[in-house]
Design a protein around this motif. Sequence first.
Motif, PDB file in Angstrom:
ATOM      1  N   HIS A 138      58.709  12.572  39.294  1.00 34.83           N
ATOM      2  CA  HIS A 138      58.768  12.789  37.660  1.00 34.83           C
ATOM      3  C   HIS A 138      57.923  13.718  37.100  1.00 34.83           C
ATOM      4  O   HIS A 138      56.768  14.143  37.800  1.00 34.83           O
ATOM      5  CB  HIS A 138      58.499  11.487  37.451  1.00 34.83           C
ATOM      6  CG  HIS A 138      59.495  11.384  35.726  1.00 34.83           C
ATOM      7  ND1 HIS A 138      60.983  11.220  35.882  1.00 34.83           N
ATOM      8  CD2 HIS A 138      59.152  11.612  34.642  1.00 34.83           C
ATOM      9  CE1 HIS A 138      61.363  11.686  34.161  1.00 34.83           C
ATOM     10  NE2 HIS A 138      60.538  11.865  33.581  1.00 34.83           N
ATOM     11  N   CYS A 139      58.335  14.412  36.274  1.00 33.24           N
ATOM     12  CA  CYS A 139      56.851  15.398  35.797  1.00 33.24           C
ATOM     13  C   CYS A 139      57.043  14.770  34.461  1.00 33.24           C
ATOM     14  O   CYS A 139      58.174  15.251  33.558  1.00 33.24           O
ATOM     15  CB  CYS A 139      57.814  16.954  35.792  1.00 33.24           C
ATOM     16  SG  CYS A 139      57.355  17.422  38.020  1.00 33.24           S
ATOM     17  N   LEU A 140      55.857  15.471  33.687  1.00 31.03           N
ATOM     18  CA  LEU A 140      55.528  15.383  32.551  1.00 31.03           C
ATOM     19  C   LEU A 140      55.342  16.243  31.949  1.00 31.03           C
ATOM     20  O   LEU A 140      54.376  17.234  32.402  1.00 31.03           O
ATOM     21  CB  LEU A 140      54.229  14.124  31.780  1.00 31.03           C
ATOM     22  CG  LEU A 140      55.005  13.050  32.482  1.00 31.03           C
ATOM     23  CD1 LEU A 140      53.542  11.696  32.159  1.00 31.03           C
ATOM     24  CD2 LEU A 140      56.110  12.097  32.336  1.00 31.03           C
ATOM     25  N   ALA A 141      56.435  16.709  30.943  1.00 34.13           N
ATOM     26  CA  ALA A 141      56.132  18.452  30.157  1.00 34.13           C
ATOM     27  C   ALA A 141      55.388  17.611  29.108  1.00 34.13           C
ATOM     28  O   ALA A 141      55.809  16.813  28.531  1.00 34.13           O
ATOM     29  CB  ALA A 141      57.131  18.782  30.352  1.00 34.13           C
ATOM     30  N   ILE A 142      54.227  18.497  28.391  1.00 32.89           N
ATOM     31  CA  ILE A 142      53.535  18.301  27.530  1.00 32.89           C
ATOM     32  C   ILE A 142      54.168  18.853  26.528  1.00 32.89           C
ATOM     33  O   ILE A 142      53.511  18.983  24.448  1.00 32.89           O
ATOM     34  CB  ILE A 142      52.103  18.997  27.268  1.00 32.89           C
ATOM     35  CG1 ILE A 142      50.981  18.210  28.773  1.00 32.89           C
ATOM     36  CG2 ILE A 142      51.042  18.133  26.040  1.00 32.89           C
ATOM     37  CD1 ILE A 142      49.854  18.309  28.838  1.00 32.89           C
ATOM     38  N   SER A 143      54.850  20.437  26.362  1.00 28.96           N
ATOM     39  CA  SER A 143      55.951  20.235  25.761  1.00 28.96           C
ATOM     40  C   SER A 143      57.485  21.252  25.782  1.00 28.96           C
ATOM     41  O   SER A 143      57.465  20.710  27.113  1.00 28.96           O
ATOM     42  CB  SER A 143      54.866  21.471  24.947  1.00 28.96           C
ATOM     43  OG  SER A 143      54.696  22.478  26.209  1.00 28.96           O
ATOM     44  N   GLU A 144      58.030  21.028  24.473  1.00 29.85           N
ATOM     45  CA  GLU A 144      59.546  21.860  25.159  1.00 29.85           C
ATOM     46  C   GLU A 144      59.292  22.505  25.495  1.00 29.85           C
ATOM     47  O   GLU A 144      60.124  23.053  26.659  1.00 29.85           O
ATOM     48  CB  GLU A 144      60.610  22.072  23.895  1.00 29.85           C
ATOM     49  CG  GLU A 144      61.188  20.442  22.961  1.00 29.85           C
ATOM     50  CD  GLU A 144      61.833  19.925  24.152  1.00 29.85           C
ATOM     51  OE1 GLU A 144      62.374  20.006  25.202  1.00 29.85           O
ATOM     52  OE2 GLU A 144      61.010  18.528  24.411  1.00 29.85           O
ATOM     53  N   SER A 145      58.800  24.033  25.158  1.00 29.70           N
ATOM     54  CA  SER A 145      58.459  24.887  26.134  1.00 29.70           C
ATOM     55  C   SER A 145      58.163  25.051  27.506  1.00 29.70           C
ATOM     56  O   SER A 145      59.146  25.446  28.774  1.00 29.70           O
ATOM     57  CB  SER A 145      57.054  26.006  25.988  1.00 29.70           C
ATOM     58  OG  SER A 145      56.437  25.336  25.905  1.00 29.70           O
TER      59      SER A 145
END
Length: 372
Positions: A138-145
């Motif tokens: 699983h990957c956590l993205a710190i922004s929508e971009s």
Amino acid sequence: MKILHLNAGNETGGGMSHILSLLNMLDHDEVVLGVLEDGEMFHKARELSIDTVNFKQSFPYDLSVLFHIKRYIENENIDMVHTHGPRANVLMNILKPSLSIPWILTLHSNPDDDFMGHGVKGSMFAKLHKCAIRQADHCLAISESFKKLLHTIGVANEKISTIYNGIDFNVLPNQNSYREELGFVDSDFLIGMVARLEPVKQHELAIESFAELNKKNPNTHLVLIGNGSREHELKQLCSQNNLERHVHFFGHREDVSSILPLMDVTLLTSKSESFPLVLLESARARVPVITTNVGGVPQLVPSNKYGWVTECEDLTKTLHLAYEKNKDERQVMGDRFYHFARSRYSSNHLAQQVTKIYDIMYKLPIEVESHV
């Protein structure tokens, strides 16, 4: 549940702040920070009473550290690994086939920018890093971009969660800090920029745009906080523009939270970012920002009530707009920025979101593919 957070340990900026802020908000009995070298992060974590282990990688490509990490995971009954940064991600990708526990990673930066200026070797490492990212559970993205970036790398949508950065808004700056201590007077217009002196931060854009502002307004000063490989080059650029008395290299500082409230505006000229912690720090200091339109900036600065989001070619014009605002107008902007960010991007909210992901991943079965 016990979770090992793994990082190279050489972070000094936003990445370090993000990791330590998150770990400090989580149950200290359930998390441990593993680092690969003895750096500032290791000692700061210890000061926060976070359980910390140094795996002592001899050099960045020392793969013998894999044995020590795996043994630690097995001996300490680690239930999940959460990695941060290219080196930790690549190492965990090698270990993953031999482990039966979930692996989560947080994408803190654009992999193509992590090795900017490192030529062919940098391109090779960027490819290795992208390969590793695709293999995480699983990957956590710190922004929508950054969520979109993960899509382009090849990560399936169901393996991505967007979780915005957060900081502790209860940390108050030193109320007894004064401009005179830094060598400035009240009539000076101070632009603060907290960023590593590395290519991705585009300091040359900040310096050249500031030079245009300074020509007409000699009471302006650019305060650069951070160290890095470009210090000599950037000082030469300042000399070429006759800015030696107006651009100030403060180096790495431990008292950034006390310096920022003394600024009139803060500046960020990065080529890429995830969700810049320095902008949250500016909000906590009640100082409006000028920033390039990168990463999660539009979510953090959604309108010009809080600061200015600008294109690179318009930066000089934007600096003039900020300068032309009177002190009271900038203070109102800063107060608005503070209340907006505090209500949405606290470290407590960050920890709650991450904990939900942990709970979900802990219940999923993980298959062991092979052994190393």
